[in-house]
Design an enzyme around this catalytic site. Structure first.
Site, short mmCIF file in Angstrom:
data_model
loop_
_atom_site.label_atom_id
_atom_site.label_comp_id
_atom_site.label_asym_id
_atom_site.label_seq_id
_atom_site.Cartn_x
_atom_site.Cartn_y
_atom_site.Cartn_z
N GLU A 39 5.14 -5.50 7.16
CA GLU A 39 4.39 -4.46 7.53
C GLU A 39 4.35 -4.24 9.06
O GLU A 39 4.68 -3.08 9.77
CB GLU A 39 2.62 -4.55 8.07
N GLY B 83 1.09 -5.37 0.55
CA GLY B 83 -0.45 -5.36 -0.29
C GLY B 83 0.05 -6.35 -0.44
O GLY B 83 -1.02 -6.56 -2.05
N ALA C 42 0.88 -1.00 0.34
CA ALA C 42 0.11 -0.05 0.16
C ALA C 42 0.51 1.49 0.13
O ALA C 42 2.46 1.78 0.58
CB ALA C 42 -1.18 0.10 1.29
N GLU D 155 -0.47 -9.61 -0.42
CA GLU D 155 -2.32 -9.78 -0.81
C GLU D 155 -2.77 -9.85 -1.50
O GLU D 155 -3.56 -11.03 -1.76
CB GLU D 155 -1.98 -8.36 0.54
N1 DAK Z 1 4.52 3.05 -0.57
C1 DAK Z 1 5.14 4.12 -1.70
N2 DAK Z 1 6.05 4.31 -1.40
C2 DAK Z 1 6.84 3.59 -2.17
C3 DAK Z 1 6.46 2.27 -1.77
C4 DAK Z 1 5.29 1.90 -1.34
N3 DAK Z 1 4.82 0.70 -0.47
N4 DAK Z 1 7.82 1.08 -2.06
C5 DAK Z 1 8.17 1.59 -2.55
N5 DAK Z 1 8.21 3.54 -2.41
C6 DAK Z 1 8.61 4.50 -3.45
C7 DAK Z 1 10.12 4.99 -2.47
O1 DAK Z 1 9.30 5.74 -1.44
C8 DAK Z 1 10.83 5.98 -3.62
O2 DAK Z 1 10.24 7.12 -4.00
P1 DAK Z 1 10.91 8.58 -3.70
O3 DAK Z 1 11.48 8.43 -2.48
O4 DAK Z 1 11.94 7.78 -5.37
O5 DAK Z 1 10.45 8.98 -4.69
C9 DAK Z 1 10.42 4.71 -5.14
O6 DAK Z 1 9.33 4.04 -4.39
C10 DAK Z 1 11.38 3.38 -4.65
O7 DAK Z 1 11.87 3.16 -3.81
P2 DAK Z 1 13.05 3.06 -3.01
O8 DAK Z 1 14.28 4.01 -4.02
O9 DAK Z 1 13.20 2.85 -1.54
O10 DAK Z 1 13.96 1.36 -3.97
P3 DAK Z 1 14.67 0.84 -3.09
O11 DAK Z 1 15.06 -0.83 -4.52
O12 DAK Z 1 15.85 0.53 -2.32
O13 DAK Z 1 14.18 -0.57 -1.87
C11 DAK Z 1 12.02 -1.49 -1.27
C12 DAK Z 1 12.76 -1.22 -3.24
C13 DAK Z 1 10.67 -2.20 -1.66
C14 DAK Z 1 13.20 -2.55 -0.37
C15 DAK Z 1 11.23 -0.75 -0.42
O14 DAK Z 1 11.06 0.37 -1.78
C16 DAK Z 1 10.37 -1.12 0.27
O15 DAK Z 1 10.53 -1.24 1.94
N6 DAK Z 1 9.51 -0.41 0.21
C17 DAK Z 1 8.34 -0.46 1.39
C18 DAK Z 1 8.10 -2.13 1.02
C19 DAK Z 1 6.50 -1.84 2.54
O16 DAK Z 1 7.04 -2.15 3.55
N7 DAK Z 1 5.39 -2.46 1.78
C20 DAK Z 1 4.43 -2.92 2.92
C21 DAK Z 1 4.03 -1.54 2.72
S1 DAK Z 1 2.25 -1.67 3.70
C22 DAK Z 1 -5.22 -1.99 4.78
C23 DAK Z 1 -4.52 -2.72 3.63
C24 DAK Z 1 -3.27 -2.98 3.43
C25 DAK Z 1 -2.72 -2.35 3.95
C26 DAK Z 1 -2.45 -1.08 4.89
C27 DAK Z 1 -3.72 -1.04 5.33
N8 DAK Z 1 -6.03 -1.81 5.52
C28 DAK Z 1 -7.49 -2.57 4.79
C29 DAK Z 1 -6.73 -0.52 6.12
C30 DAK Z 1 -1.22 -2.82 3.47
C31 DAK Z 1 -0.03 -2.31 3.66
C32 DAK Z 1 1.02 -2.17 3.33
O17 DAK Z 1 1.33 -2.68 2.01
#
Ligand code: DAK
Length: 262
Positions: free
Chosen positions: A134, A111, A66, A114
């Protein structure tokens, strides 16, 4: 119809939805979910579409989760709206009458894992990564991760992944039963399309029946689940495709499944 956050196209009998926010690694926002819902309306109104593939634009990510930059500012009511929208999407994908293949071409995190799990099965590139990170954000999976993951890989492995937030390779994901097949990145699309075309040539009702039996039966006790199978089996036997398949066998020819109701 034009979409801002996805690319929607059809190739023969196969529809393709590509998450299209590559700069944010295809992170999901409420607008992405709305676009997918509209594309699913198109899929459902086009009876020539027999299979749906979900994949990510670019070569780095399927969906990196997300969109954290949006989610961090959500009010409780916006979170609730997002939650309802995501869960409805997952159930709609499972309720579609056609098979859905997740073609995971890079990061599938949070997500991303998921939405892949709400598909019927997952093919992945050898450089794909899966995980429920998460916990590292101080939250938990919110789009079915704590529910669909244990059903696919068992409770212990699901707890380990959700509690550690560890990312796993496509090969590890295959070993635990999350992913069906892993292909070299440059072969993933071709191989996914090959399977999609195999499915597209099968009977529409028997494909739907397999999906209903397995998805609905999985959460029932064995006797009730076999009852679901009995009903779906009878429907298939009575369908024109059922008659065609068996007649074709007896006539020693290939079946010509039309997917029609009468
Ligand atoms: N959201 C927003 N931006 C993201 C992102 C994300 N999940 N993942 C990556 N980006 C963006 C980065 O901020 C970066 O943006 P800029 O800085 O260039 O503007 C760009 O994508 C490239 O990412 P990185 O520079 O970080 O790239 P790397 O190769 O160094 O790293 C990575 C890739 C995938 C390992 C890293 O970006 C990362 O850890 N990303 C976050 C992964 C994460 O934590 N995913 C889980 C998110 S929480 C709900 C239902 C579902 C959910 C929530 C609530 N409800 C029912 C209410 C779901 C929650 C989630 O999925």
């Amino acid at each position: 119809m034009a979409y801002e956050n996805i690319i929607f196209e059809t190739e023969g009998n196969v529809a393709v939805i590509k998450f299209n926010r590559p700069k944010a690694l295809n992170a999901i926002s409420i607008d992405v979910v709305k676009d997918i819902q509209k594309a699913l309306d198109e899929v459902e109104s086009n009876s020539s579409v027999r299979v749906l593939i979900l994949t990510g634009e670019g070569d780095k990510a399927f969906v990196a989760g997300a969109d954290i930059s949006l989610m961090v500012n959500f009010t409780p009511l916006q979170l609730r709206e997002f939650s309802v929208a995501l869960h409805e999407l997952g159930f709609r994908m499972e309720g579609l009458s056609i098979p859905v293949i997740a073609c995971v071409n890079g990061f599938a995190l949070g997500g991303g894992t998921e939405i892949a799990m709400a598909s019927d099965f997952i093919y992945a590139s050898d450089d794909a990564k899966f995980g429920q990170p998460e916990i590292n954000l101080g939250i938990i999976p919110g789009f079915g991760g704590t529910q669909r993951l244990p059903r696919l890989v068992g409770k212990g492995v699901a707890k380990e992944l959700c509690m550690t937030g560890a990312l796993i390779s496509a090969q590890e994901a295959k070993e635990i039963g999350l992913v069906n097949k892993v292909f070299p990145a440059d072969k993933l699309w071709e191989e996914t399309m090959k399977t999609a075309k195999v499915l597209a040539a099968k009977g529409r009702f028997s494909l739907m029946a397999v999906k209903r039996c397995i998805d609905r039966g999985y959460d029932l006790d064995l006797r009730a689940a076999c009852g679901v199978e009995t009903d779906q089996f009878a429907l298939c036997m009575a369908s024109p495709d059922g008659k065609e398949g068996m007649t074709a066998f007896l006539e020693k020819r290939k079946p010509d499944f039309k997917g029609e109701l009468t």
